[in-house]
Design an enzyme around this catalytic site. Structure first.
Site, PDB file in Angstrom:
ATOM      1  N   SER A  87       0.806  -1.225   0.000  1.00 13.12           N
ATOM      2  CA  SER A  87       0.000   0.000   0.000  1.00 13.12           C
ATOM      3  C   SER A  87       0.833   1.266   0.000  1.00 13.12           C
ATOM      4  CB  SER A  87      -0.922   0.013   1.230  1.00 13.12           C
ATOM      5  OG  SER A  87      -0.165   0.021   2.425  1.00 13.12           O
TER       6      SER A  87
ATOM      7  N   THR B  83      -2.874   4.646  -0.798  1.00 12.42           N
ATOM      8  CA  THR B  83      -2.877   3.933  -2.076  1.00 12.42           C
ATOM      9  C   THR B  83      -3.494   2.549  -1.952  1.00 12.42           C
ATOM     10  OG1 THR B  83      -0.615   3.189  -1.648  1.00 12.42           O
ATOM     11  CG2 THR B  83      -0.878   5.176  -2.977  1.00 12.42           C
ATOM     12  N   CYS B  84      -3.481   1.998  -0.741  1.00 15.48           N
ATOM     13  CA  CYS B  84      -4.056   0.662  -0.544  1.00 15.48           C
ATOM     14  C   CYS B  84      -5.539   0.653  -0.879  1.00 15.48           C
ATOM     15  CB  CYS B  84      -3.831   0.221   0.903  1.00 15.48           C
ATOM     16  SG  CYS B  84      -4.384  -1.459   1.243  1.00 15.48           S
ATOM     17  N   SER B  85      -6.266   1.698  -0.449  1.00 13.65           N
ATOM     18  CA  SER B  85      -7.712   1.789  -0.713  1.00 13.65           C
ATOM     19  C   SER B  85      -8.032   2.788  -1.815  1.00 13.65           C
ATOM     20  CB  SER B  85      -8.443   2.196   0.569  1.00 13.65           C
ATOM     21  OG  SER B  85      -7.952   3.437   1.047  1.00 13.65           O
TER      22      SER B  85
END
Length: 840
Positions: free
Chosen positions: A560, A804-806
């Site tokens: 992420s 950035t993960c979600s």
């Protein structure tokens, strides 16, 4: 400095010199003194401005400043140079947005009573955009006579840095010409390596210079930017001068007067230099089309003839009547001397120009403005003077490199080149004016004739879609479009192998008959097949399985915190090298043509395909940034921390990108890493991971080289190769808006308004960085969820954050759209996740 006219000893000397410079750049050491040479004294003659009044022309008064530029220091004194005399100055020059300055040393200032109190002085030798007197370097009559009496009439001292390079590094017989004494202080300024400066700083500075070069700076609306006003000799009713610049195809300017008396006058803004000037003809009436046109330039009272153009009788569109001006012309006047068919009046749809500010075409310290440097994080906190001096040296280095480039690049495929020794400075080739011409020559000279008929391939995309949905049902991948194409081209029906070296105009490599679809392929079907192949090799979505075994997702796709989450690497387990080689051939065909094969590969892979050096910390981070950080921690940790973190659980093994665990030494899985041996363990991990796809990349490169000559790969940087094969991932705000979803914002929230106003001022490169900042991906489609700032909801004008993960972006409160733009641009180029004010 032109290539081709050098003596053999000069070429060899310059090669030796360039190798030494290359090593200095790589190791961030002081560059050779010859590259930094500055003469201790130069004589300048004053060239009077021809437009100046006669009284002013009789005197030669010069302003002396205590630093180069009125904005940087107050004017200290005035000096007068006698008529016909010369100004004695040092060889040190400095260029900023005001113009070119020359320095007067303490000794030289002693000649004038008004400047004896100064330690140093600066005189403006050439002013940008305003004309005026100029200082031109010359040899004074007294100096030449003295040298001839002392050293003979054939004496020619070395006065330029190029001559110093040749004299210092070339082997010659006989007496060596003398060098003009150098300015030690100025040379030392050049040679001094800025604190903390690295090879990466030089490469980033080279990229900055390329992005701000003439071919990259072209303004979208040069007429509005650089023209003050337009006058015309006359105009018919409803055909006024305004129609020359309204960009409408149904309007035009038409003169109204006797033949031979028609003109259009462009009053240029100060400092604007025209590189191209076109007339946009109105082809509906032949007698209104000009046949002979003259262009004049200068001040209105002293217009000088620049060019006369005879327009071809078959021309009915845009005609370029002026090109490549070197200096600013306050007025450009277009005179229509004659019309076709003995017509009386002229009719034009419009005029179009390509123009630049004078100071944008010359390397100067004013280029390094904070607003420009925000896109170059390594340079952002470096003083403009430091960047300017370093850029001068890079410019000199590239100039010398160009003079021997044709000797380094093997233009024949049978010859052996020596460019390999210079591959670390390959990014500097972006600044070369010769490299593009050499690339075009190499591609054209290696072309093969186009096939007489296209191979016809039968493709079942229904089976291919079923395979993509569940690749496990078809381990052989025979139903994939990739495999159907490969086997179809390898079959006996197509027994003539394709070499993919066709001319640029050959735009279709095969014909596709899509089974059960009833599509007639006139080029669209072929391009669809390339798109299908790209999607099968490197799927654009992270939520689908990879249908082919040739590439695997990088570890960063599950990380992420990485900004390169959409990349793939060649599968270390796959040994189907003939198909890897065919992938390389397709990449080569795309490079030679206007078609694209979109492969989302990290810099680590592109660099190896381009033959460039790779580094662990910079390049492998695009594959597995978490491992790079872990090994950095392991190297710095003390013994107590090592025992606490790893104990005896750390063994001589590592996990490759295909998730295989491999041993780094014999019986490595049973051997624990000791604290004292951790650096050796780090070296082994780095070697194993950097070389995990070595064989696969070598096969792709072999296929690439079957289509693209080696010199082309020598001359292109890895970024250029990626763009030529995959295309430029152009992102527009309109396209980006389709994938942005706002959550928890009240209706008509000003944050959303300011956010889109900021994005509208972003370039495509800025938008790509924003996409990476918010999602870790560089290409659309990807959904972005925008939320109000939560961790500090009461704060204003702070940096945005992202996850950035979600694929989430957190938008703070901003006072204005301008502040929003500045904060957002700074964040996407400099940070991954921050929530502090830029000043902190």
């Amino acid at each position: 400095m032109k290539a081709g006219g050098e003596e053999p000893h000069q070429v060899l000397g310059r090669l030796r010199f360039l190798l030494q410079c290359t090593e200095c750049f790589r190791r961030a050491r002081a560059l050779p003194a010859a590259l930094c040479y500055v003469p201790r004294e130069v004589q300048y003659k004053i060239c009077k401005d021809p437009s100046a009044p006669a009284a002013a022309a009789a005197r030669s008064l010069l302003s002396v400043w205590d630093s180069p530029g009125p904005a940087r220091g107050g004017r200290a004194a005035m000096i007068e140079v006698r008529k016909g005399g010369c100004l004695r100055a040092s060889g040190e020059e400095y260029c900023n947005s005001a113009g070119l300055w020359v320095k007067l040393s303490k000794e030289q200032l002693e000649e004038y009573a008004s400047t004896r109190h100064l330690a140093e002085g600066w005189v403006l030798a050439q002013r940008f955009g305003e004309g005026g007197d100029k200082l031109v370097p010359v040899d004074s009559v007294e100096r030449i006579q003295c040298q001839h009496q002392t050293l003979g009439v054939d004496y020619r001292p070395a006065v330029s840095w190029e001559q110093v390079v040749d004299l210092t590094y070339s082997i010659r017989l006989g007496e060596m010409p003398r060098l003009i004494e150098q300015d030690e202080a100025a040379v030392q300024k050049f040679r001094s390596v800025p604190p903390g400066w690295t090879y990466e700083h030089d490469m980033e500075l080279g990229r900055f210079l390329y992005n701000h070069s003439e071919k990259k700076l072209q303004n979208a609306d040069c007429v509005k930017e650089h023209i003050n006003s337009i006058e015309v000799s006359s105009h018919a009713e409803d055909c006024a001068a305004a129609h020359l610049t309204d960009n409408l195809t149904h309007t035009f300017w038409e003169s109204n007067g006797p033949p031979g008396q028609h003109w259009v006058r462009l009053n240029m803004k100060k400092g604007a230099i025209v590189k191209r000037l076109w007339l946009m003809l109105d082809g509906q009436s032949n007698s209104h089309i000009p046949r002979r046109v003259a262009v004049y330039g200068g001040t209105l009272s002293r217009l000088q003839h620049l060019r006369t153009v005879l327009i071809n009788e078959n021309s009915y569109q845009n005609i370029c009547i002026l090109r490549d001006m070197k200096t600013h012309m306050p007025v450009l006047e277009i005179r229509f001397l004659e019309c076709r068919a003995q017509g009386y009046n002229v009719r034009l749809q419009g005029i179009k120009i390509v123009s630049f500010w004078e100071w944008d075409l010359v390397l100067n310290a004013g280029m390094f403005q904070p607003a420009r440097l925000v896109r170059y994080p390594l340079l952002e906190r470096v003083e403009a003077d430091v960047l300017y001096r370093r850029a001068v040296l890079i410019q000199r280095f590239v100039q010398l490199l160009e003079s021997v480039l044709c000797y380094l690049i093997p233009l024949s495929e049978d010859s052996i080149g020596t460019f390999n020794a210079f591959r670390s400075i390959k990014p500097f080739l972006l600044l070369s004016k010769q490299s593009e011409a050499l690339i075009a020559h190499c591609l054209q000279s290696s072309e093969s004739s186009a096939p007489d008929c296209l191979p016809k391939l039968y493709i079942n995309r229904l089976l291919a879609r079923e395979h993509r949905a569940n690749p496990a049902l078809d381990p052989s991948c025979r139903n994939a479009v990739f495999t159907q194409l490969y086997e179809g081209l390898s079959s006996s029906k197509n027994n003539q192998p394709l070499d993919y070296r066709w001319p640029l105009t050959y735009s279709q490599w095969w014909e596709c008959d899509f089974v059960t679809e009833g599509i007639i392929d006139s080029g669209g079907g072929f391009r669809d097949s390339l798109t299908d192949v790209s999607e099968e090799l490197c799927p654009s979505s992270s939520d689908v399985p990879v249908p082919l075994p040739f590439f695997v997702r990088t570890s960063n796709q599950a990380n992420s915190s990485s900004d390169t989450r959409d990349r793939y690497v060649p599968n270390p387990s796959c040994k189907d090298f003939p198909k890897y080689e065919w992938i390389g051939q397709l990449m080569g065909a795309a490079l030679r043509s206007k078609e694209f094969l979109i492969l989302s590969l990290p810099a680590l892979v592109w660099k190896q395909l381009a033959g460039e050096e790779v580094s662990w910390s910079r390049d492998f981070a695009t594959v597995d940034s978490e491992l790079v950080k872990l090994l950095e921690v392991l190297e710095r940790v003390d013994k107590e921390g090592f025992e606490f973190m790893f104990g005896r659980e750390l063994t001589y093994t590592t996990v490759l990108s295909d998730q295989r665990v491999v041993e780094l030494i014999p019986k490595g899985s049973n051997t624990a890493v000791r604290y004292e041996d951790r650096r050796e363990f780090i070296r082994l991990v780095q070697k194993a991971r950097l070389e995990e796809s070595k064989e696969q990349i070598a096969a792709i490169r072999a296929g690439l080289l079957r289509v693209v000559p080696q010199p082309v790969l020598d001359l292109l940087t890895w970024q250029q190769i990626e763009r030529r094969i995959c295309g430029d991932p152009e992102i527009t705000v309109a396209e980006l808006r389709k994938f942005i979803k706002f959550e928890d914002f009240p209706p008509d929230d000003t944050r959303i308004k300011y956010f889109f106003e900021a994005l509208n001022n972003f370039t495509s490169e800025d938008l790509s960085h924003f996409l990476k900042f918010a999602t870790g991906r560089s290409r659309l489609p990807v959904q972005i969820n925008v939320y109000p700032e939560r961790s500090n909801s009461e704060a204003w004008d702070v940096m945005p954050q992202s996850s950035t993960c979600s694929c989430s972006f957190f938008l703070p409160n901003y006072s204005t759209a301008k502040i929003c733009e500045e904060m957002l641009r700074y964040a996407v180029y400099n940070c991954m996740s921050i929530d502090t004010d830029k000043d902190e």
